[in-house]
Design an enzyme around this catalytic site. Structure first.
Site, mmCIF file in Angstrom:
data_model
loop_
_atom_site.group_PDB
_atom_site.id
_atom_site.type_symbol
_atom_site.label_atom_id
_atom_site.label_comp_id
_atom_site.label_asym_id
_atom_site.label_seq_id
_atom_site.Cartn_x
_atom_site.Cartn_y
_atom_site.Cartn_z
ATOM 1 N N TYR A 1 -2.628 -0.850 10.088
ATOM 2 C CA TYR A 1 -2.586 -1.254 8.809
ATOM 3 C C TYR A 1 -1.184 -0.931 8.177
ATOM 4 O O TYR A 1 -0.710 -1.714 7.346
ATOM 5 C CB TYR A 1 -3.493 -0.725 8.079
ATOM 6 C CG TYR A 1 -3.750 -0.869 6.512
ATOM 7 C CD1 TYR A 1 -4.278 -2.079 6.161
ATOM 8 C CD2 TYR A 1 -3.471 0.244 5.685
ATOM 9 C CE1 TYR A 1 -4.190 -2.335 4.581
ATOM 10 C CE2 TYR A 1 -3.462 0.081 4.324
ATOM 11 C CZ TYR A 1 -3.949 -1.446 3.871
ATOM 12 O OH TYR A 1 -3.853 -1.439 2.573
ATOM 13 N N SER B 1 0.931 -1.233 -0.060
ATOM 14 C CA SER B 1 -0.132 -0.098 0.079
ATOM 15 C C SER B 1 0.726 1.170 0.095
ATOM 16 O O SER B 1 1.952 1.415 0.584
ATOM 17 C CB SER B 1 -0.735 0.061 1.275
ATOM 18 O OG SER B 1 -1.444 1.494 1.273
HETATM 19 P P1 NAP Z 1 -11.529 -6.013 -0.885
HETATM 20 O O1 NAP Z 1 -12.269 -5.408 -2.153
HETATM 21 O O2 NAP Z 1 -12.076 -5.775 0.467
HETATM 22 O O3 NAP Z 1 -11.446 -7.467 -1.109
HETATM 23 C C1 NAP Z 1 -10.557 -8.284 -0.202
HETATM 24 C C2 NAP Z 1 -10.406 -9.706 -0.815
HETATM 25 O O4 NAP Z 1 -9.583 -10.136 -0.009
HETATM 26 C C3 NAP Z 1 -11.675 -10.373 -1.043
HETATM 27 O O5 NAP Z 1 -11.572 -11.434 -1.952
HETATM 28 C C4 NAP Z 1 -11.703 -11.284 0.397
HETATM 29 O O6 NAP Z 1 -12.393 -12.425 0.215
HETATM 30 C C5 NAP Z 1 -10.195 -11.307 0.702
HETATM 31 N N1 NAP Z 1 -9.816 -11.454 2.030
HETATM 32 C C6 NAP Z 1 -10.170 -10.501 3.068
HETATM 33 N N2 NAP Z 1 -9.867 -10.937 4.238
HETATM 34 C C7 NAP Z 1 -9.688 -12.312 4.129
HETATM 35 C C8 NAP Z 1 -9.298 -13.441 4.966
HETATM 36 N N3 NAP Z 1 -9.403 -13.141 6.193
HETATM 37 N N4 NAP Z 1 -9.185 -14.504 4.452
HETATM 38 C C9 NAP Z 1 -9.287 -14.704 3.200
HETATM 39 N N5 NAP Z 1 -9.728 -13.860 2.267
HETATM 40 C C10 NAP Z 1 -9.680 -12.579 2.708
HETATM 41 O O7 NAP Z 1 -9.982 -5.449 -0.837
HETATM 42 P P2 NAP Z 1 -9.223 -4.855 -2.211
HETATM 43 O O8 NAP Z 1 -9.289 -3.258 -1.802
HETATM 44 O O9 NAP Z 1 -9.321 -5.241 -3.342
HETATM 45 O O10 NAP Z 1 -7.755 -4.764 -1.593
HETATM 46 C C11 NAP Z 1 -6.841 -5.999 -2.007
HETATM 47 C C12 NAP Z 1 -5.618 -5.641 -1.291
HETATM 48 O O11 NAP Z 1 -4.995 -4.253 -1.807
HETATM 49 C C13 NAP Z 1 -5.335 -5.553 0.260
HETATM 50 O O12 NAP Z 1 -3.806 -6.108 0.417
HETATM 51 C C14 NAP Z 1 -5.291 -4.108 0.399
HETATM 52 O O13 NAP Z 1 -4.818 -3.908 1.651
HETATM 53 C C15 NAP Z 1 -4.591 -3.478 -0.579
HETATM 54 N N6 NAP Z 1 -4.888 -2.190 -0.882
HETATM 55 C C16 NAP Z 1 -5.959 -1.708 -1.168
HETATM 56 C C17 NAP Z 1 -6.195 -0.409 -1.616
HETATM 57 C C18 NAP Z 1 -7.467 0.253 -2.141
HETATM 58 O O14 NAP Z 1 -7.632 1.454 -2.062
HETATM 59 N N7 NAP Z 1 -8.541 -0.545 -2.409
HETATM 60 C C19 NAP Z 1 -5.204 0.519 -1.490
HETATM 61 C C20 NAP Z 1 -3.965 0.032 -0.879
HETATM 62 C C21 NAP Z 1 -3.635 -1.298 -0.885
HETATM 63 P P3 NAP Z 1 -14.055 -12.733 0.656
HETATM 64 O O15 NAP Z 1 -14.900 -11.450 0.145
HETATM 65 O O16 NAP Z 1 -14.336 -14.001 -0.034
HETATM 66 O O17 NAP Z 1 -14.071 -13.000 2.071
#
Ligand code: NAP
Length: 250
Positions: A155, A141
């Site tokens: 985080y 991130s």
């Molecule tokens: P998201 O839309 O909330 O999706 C999260 C994904 O991770 C889902 O497929 C969920 O599966 C899975 N997941 C979450 N907790 C889990 C657990 N305990 N066990 C197994 N699976 C789990 O998240 P996102 O925004 O795409 O983020 C993805 C990555 O990018 C993360 O590492 C996040 O920190 C990073 N990131 C995101 C952003 C942003 O702005 N979105 C910015 C910086 C970094 P289920 O739904 O099936 O449970």
């Protein structure tokens, strides 16, 4: 023939958001994709179906990460459907909202268990499955490199730890021709950020101004960066932290 034909990829957290975008892209590039999910089986099936509809091949694996034995269970399920791995994308992650004055010990432990311990042990248990010349991508991130949102300190600390893992693992696995890189998103439009982007009056506009490019990131923006790093073209990039924030740190 596509650039990843014959390769097998595992993307954690591929049921939704950034992980889904990455899984779909790797599928289009010819990899057979293991679509990991935590709780949302229906969404994972949608990802698998989307990859299939685009002419690719995928299967779903459901395991909740952040619990003892999670990595073993995931690999056990993976082994039932595939024989070895070329690309591991540690994407699944959770955020935290409470500032340091409010966060509980339980919440702190949970975010480290999902964001740091799970990727570490997935790699540890996956070393024998990961083929020489393979790729590991850790989704970090921008908050690992900026104090713009100090209430998210716990985080941000998890992503800092993940980046150190990337750095040192690249040295450990380099002799096998395996590259290891962190890809760091800025604000990306997913369920994770929906509350702020879509649930507040000027959330979207505020987020867009943070990026030098004047817009909010999309999962496809992250997927394209990952696609390069896992392709043959990315073979000389390892141990790096790739800023995929759209210029949000400048
Ligand atoms: P998201 O839309 O909330 O999706 C999260 C994904 O991770 C889902 O497929 C969920 O599966 C899975 N997941 C979450 N907790 C889990 C657990 N305990 N066990 C197994 N699976 C789990 O998240 P996102 O925004 O795409 O983020 C993805 C990555 O990018 C993360 O590492 C996040 O920190 C990073 N990131 C995101 C952003 C942003 O702005 N979105 C910015 C910086 C970094 P289920 O739904 O099936 O449970």
């Amino acid at each position: 023939m596509c650039v990843l034909t014959g390769k097998t990829a595992l993307v954690t957290g591929a049921s939704r958001g950034i992980g889904r975008g990455i899984a779909e892209r790797l599928g289009r590039d010819g990899a057979r994709v293991a679509v990991h999910y935590g709780r949302n089986e229906a969404a994972a099936k949608e990802t698998v179906a989307a990859i299939g509809a685009a002419g690719g091949s995928a299967f779903a694996i459901g395991v909740e990460l952040g619990k003892p034995g999670d990595a073993e269970l995931l690999w056990e399920k993976f082994d039932r459907q595939a024989d070895g791995l070329d690309i591991l994308v540690n994407n699944a992650g959770i955020g935290t909202a409470p500032p340091i004055g409010e966060i509980t010990e339980e919440e702190y432990e949970r975010v480290f268990a999902v964001n740091v311990k799970a990727p570490f042990f997935l790699v540890r248990q996956g070393l024998s499955r990961l083929r020489d010349g393979g790729r590991v991508i850790n989704i970090s991130s921008g908050l690992a490199r900026t104090a713009a949102m100090p209430d998210k300190v716990a985080y941000a600390m998890t992503k800092g730890a993940l980046d150190v893992f990337t750095r040192d693992l690249s040295k450990v696995l380099g002799a096998r021709g395996i590259t290891v890189n962190s890809v760091a998103p800025g604000i990306v439009d997913t369920d994770n950020t929906a509350g702020f982007l879509h649930g507040t009056p000027d959330g979207w506009a505020q987020a867009a101004t943070i990026s030098a490019l004047g817009r909010v990131g999309a999962p496809a923006d992250m997927a394209d960066v990952v696609a390069f790093l896992v392709s043959d073209g990315g073979r000389w990039v390892t141990g790096s932290w790739v800023d995929a924030t759209g210029g949000s740190l400048t």
